[in-house]
Design a protein around this motif. Structure first.
Motif, PDB file in Angstrom:
ATOM      1  N   SER A  37     -10.289  -1.139  10.367  1.00 50.22           N
ATOM      2  CA  SER A  37      -9.510  -1.297  11.601  1.00 50.22           C
ATOM      3  C   SER A  37      -8.043  -1.028  11.326  1.00 50.22           C
ATOM      4  O   SER A  37      -7.597  -0.994  10.175  1.00 50.22           O
ATOM      5  N   SER A  38      -7.262  -0.866  12.387  1.00 49.65           N
ATOM      6  CA  SER A  38      -5.848  -0.545  12.245  1.00 49.65           C
ATOM      7  C   SER A  38      -5.119  -1.685  11.571  1.00 49.65           C
ATOM      8  O   SER A  38      -5.375  -2.853  11.825  1.00 49.65           O
ATOM      9  N   ASP A  39      -4.182  -1.337  10.676  1.00 44.31           N
ATOM     10  CA  ASP A  39      -3.381  -2.369  10.030  1.00 44.31           C
ATOM     11  C   ASP A  39      -2.210  -2.738  10.923  1.00 44.31           C
ATOM     12  O   ASP A  39      -1.979  -2.106  11.955  1.00 44.31           O
ATOM     13  N   PRO A  40      -1.402  -3.761  10.581  1.00 45.03           N
ATOM     14  CA  PRO A  40      -0.309  -4.177  11.448  1.00 45.03           C
ATOM     15  C   PRO A  40       0.706  -3.087  11.726  1.00 45.03           C
ATOM     16  O   PRO A  40       1.421  -3.132  12.711  1.00 45.03           O
ATOM     17  N   ALA A  41       0.768  -2.079  10.851  1.00 40.45           N
ATOM     18  CA  ALA A  41       1.734  -1.007  11.076  1.00 40.45           C
ATOM     19  C   ALA A  41       1.165   0.088  11.973  1.00 40.45           C
ATOM     20  O   ALA A  41       1.842   1.061  12.264  1.00 40.45           O
ATOM     21  N   GLY A  42      -0.073  -0.074  12.376  1.00 35.28           N
ATOM     22  CA  GLY A  42      -0.677   0.900  13.279  1.00 35.28           C
ATOM     23  C   GLY A  42      -1.414   2.020  12.589  1.00 35.28           C
ATOM     24  O   GLY A  42      -1.826   2.983  13.219  1.00 35.28           O
ATOM     25  N   HIS A  43      -1.588   1.920  11.245  1.00 33.88           N
ATOM     26  CA  HIS A  43      -2.304   2.944  10.504  1.00 33.88           C
ATOM     27  C   HIS A  43      -3.713   2.471  10.220  1.00 33.88           C
ATOM     28  O   HIS A  43      -3.955   1.295   9.999  1.00 33.88           O
ATOM     29  N   ARG A  92       0.829  -1.202   0.000  1.00 40.27           N
ATOM     30  CA  ARG A  92       0.000   0.000   0.000  1.00 40.27           C
ATOM     31  C   ARG A  92       0.867   1.257   0.000  1.00 40.27           C
ATOM     32  O   ARG A  92       0.564   2.226  -0.707  1.00 40.27           O
ATOM     33  N   ALA A  93       1.946   1.247   0.753  1.00 38.89           N
ATOM     34  CA  ALA A  93       2.838   2.403   0.799  1.00 38.89           C
ATOM     35  C   ALA A  93       3.500   2.634  -0.559  1.00 38.89           C
ATOM     36  O   ALA A  93       3.641   3.780  -1.009  1.00 38.89           O
ATOM     37  N   ARG A  94       3.908   1.539  -1.237  1.00 37.39           N
ATOM     38  CA  ARG A  94       4.502   1.680  -2.569  1.00 37.39           C
ATOM     39  C   ARG A  94       3.491   2.244  -3.561  1.00 37.39           C
ATOM     40  O   ARG A  94       3.807   3.108  -4.370  1.00 37.39           O
ATOM     41  N   LEU A  95       2.267   1.742  -3.494  1.00 34.81           N
ATOM     42  CA  LEU A  95       1.230   2.234  -4.393  1.00 34.81           C
ATOM     43  C   LEU A  95       0.954   3.708  -4.132  1.00 34.81           C
ATOM     44  O   LEU A  95       0.791   4.499  -5.072  1.00 34.81           O
ATOM     45  N   GLN A  96       0.920   4.117  -2.871  1.00 33.54           N
ATOM     46  CA  GLN A  96       0.658   5.509  -2.539  1.00 33.54           C
ATOM     47  C   GLN A  96       1.756   6.424  -3.087  1.00 33.54           C
ATOM     48  O   GLN A  96       1.476   7.503  -3.600  1.00 33.54           O
ATOM     49  N   ARG A  97       3.017   5.975  -2.992  1.00 34.70           N
ATOM     50  CA  ARG A  97       4.109   6.793  -3.549  1.00 34.70           C
ATOM     51  C   ARG A  97       3.928   6.985  -5.053  1.00 34.70           C
ATOM     52  O   ARG A  97       4.123   8.089  -5.574  1.00 34.70           O
ATOM     53  N   SER A 133      -3.105   7.410   1.852  1.00 29.42           N
ATOM     54  CA  SER A 133      -2.025   7.878   2.723  1.00 29.42           C
ATOM     55  C   SER A 133      -2.262   7.459   4.165  1.00 29.42           C
ATOM     56  O   SER A 133      -3.399   7.281   4.613  1.00 29.42           O
ATOM     57  N   SER A 134      -1.174   7.287   4.879  1.00 34.33           N
ATOM     58  CA  SER A 134      -1.251   7.020   6.312  1.00 34.33           C
ATOM     59  C   SER A 134      -1.339   8.337   7.065  1.00 34.33           C
ATOM     60  O   SER A 134      -1.120   9.410   6.493  1.00 34.33           O
ATOM     61  N   ALA A 135      -1.645   8.254   8.337  1.00 35.33           N
ATOM     62  CA  ALA A 135      -1.751   9.477   9.137  1.00 35.33           C
ATOM     63  C   ALA A 135      -0.433  10.244   9.154  1.00 35.33           C
ATOM     64  O   ALA A 135      -0.417  11.472   9.168  1.00 35.33           O
ATOM     65  N   GLY A 136       0.685   9.511   9.111  1.00 36.90           N
ATOM     66  CA  GLY A 136       1.986  10.163   9.177  1.00 36.90           C
ATOM     67  C   GLY A 136       2.415  10.824   7.877  1.00 36.90           C
ATOM     68  O   GLY A 136       3.264  11.723   7.893  1.00 36.90           O
ATOM     69  N   SER A 137       1.867  10.390   6.741  1.00 35.94           N
ATOM     70  CA  SER A 137       2.315  10.926   5.448  1.00 35.94           C
ATOM     71  C   SER A 137       1.263  11.784   4.757  1.00 35.94           C
ATOM     72  O   SER A 137       1.532  12.343   3.707  1.00 35.94           O
TER      73      SER A 137
END
Length: 289
Positions: free
Chosen positions: A216-222, A13-18, A138-142
């Motif tokens: 719900s929250s994913d394993p990374a906490g997002h 998901r992070a790669r796709l978001q980038r 995007s995650s809350a941090g990005s």
């Protein structure tokens, strides 16, 4: 909204978001390349076709009105078909509007010219909706960074566009087009490329993928970006009636935008009347944006 998208692992998901952010940024650069120039040239073009500088402000008026009129249909299209179809359709509408503007200038028809400006307002709607697309996955941090990158990328096109006026006029002369329409031709080409970028680059579609993710929250906490249910327009109006802060916010935004658009609309006409070159006019008008 129905979707065949699958649940993504956090790293995928992070790669796709980038990738989505880079695609949106590229589309915004192309969109910004034409939008600012079209607004400044539009004021001059309307003055030329109508024969009166009193009409110059209609370029910004019709562009903004077009963005408002097309915003809801494009938003509904995004909810049903995804960002890829919505953004590319909006860019395509702006392309059609640019073609109408060039035809109206050749025919000397002011009402057709205003209609073309109205359709070109779709570019502004795409510009704004691409910002929402930047936060779909995007995650809350990005989220703030992703949104800022997409917003900032528009500046590149908006600042580069005025420097293409002379090449645009050369293209216009080679095609035997009326004066001041060469920049519109460049805007049409940029919007066409933007539509292709959105159509080919937003695969898989970020909004459809986001809708398939668990709440719900994913394993990374997002947590997955929440997808709001469709809210009837009547609810928005009820909020404005019942919440004073909402009314103040809308009024402040409207007044600020009115001042900005008034300056951007009148400045090119006054500068030309005082002997400034069109290159200088367009650079000043768009760098003030």
């Amino acid at each position: 909204m129905t979707t065949g998208a699958t649940v993504l692992a956090p790293t995928r998901r992070a790669r796709l978001q980038r990738r989505v952010v880079w695609v949106l940024a590229a589309g915004q650069v192309l969109g910004g390349l034409g939008t600012g120039v079209a607004l400044s040239l539009g004021a001059l073009l309307i003055t030329r076709v109508s024969g009166s500088p009193a009409w110059s402000g209609m370029a910004a008026t019709m562009g903004t009105l077009g963005a408002a009129v097309l915003a809801m249909p494009l938003a509904r299209l995004a909810q049903s078909r995804g960002r890829r179809i919505s953004l590319s359709a909006g860019a395509a509408a702006a392309v059609v509007g640019g073609g109408i503007v060039v035809a109206a200038a050749a025919l000397g028809t002011i009402w057709l010219l205003l209609g073309g400006m109205l359709a070109m307002g779709a570019a502004q709607a795409v510009n704004l909706q691409a910002r929402f697309a930047a936060t779909d996955l995007s995650s809350a941090g990005s989220r703030a960074r992703d949104l800022s990158l997409v917003v900032w990328s528009t500046t590149i096109g908006a600042m580069a566009g005025p420097n293409l006026f002379e090449p645009g006029e050369a293209i216009g002369r080679s095609l035997d087009l009326p004066p001041l329409t060469g920049g519109i031709v460049i805007a049409v080409a940029a919007q066409t490329l933007g539509a292709v970028v959105y159509l080919l680059g937003l695969r898989p579609d970020p909004l459809l993928v986001a809708a398939a993710q668990p709440s719900s929250s994913d394993p990374a906490g997002h947590r997955a970006t929440p997808q709001p249910d469709h809210v009837p327009e009547q609810r928005h109006l009820a909020v404005l009636r019942s919440v004073p802060a909402a009314r103040r916010s809308v009024a402040t935004l409207a007044l600020s935008h009115a001042v900005m658009v008034a300056l951007m609309s009148m400045t090119p006409v006054h500068l030309v009347e005082h002997g400034a070159s069109l290159n200088l006019v367009l650079c000043l008008a768009n760098n003030c944006r």
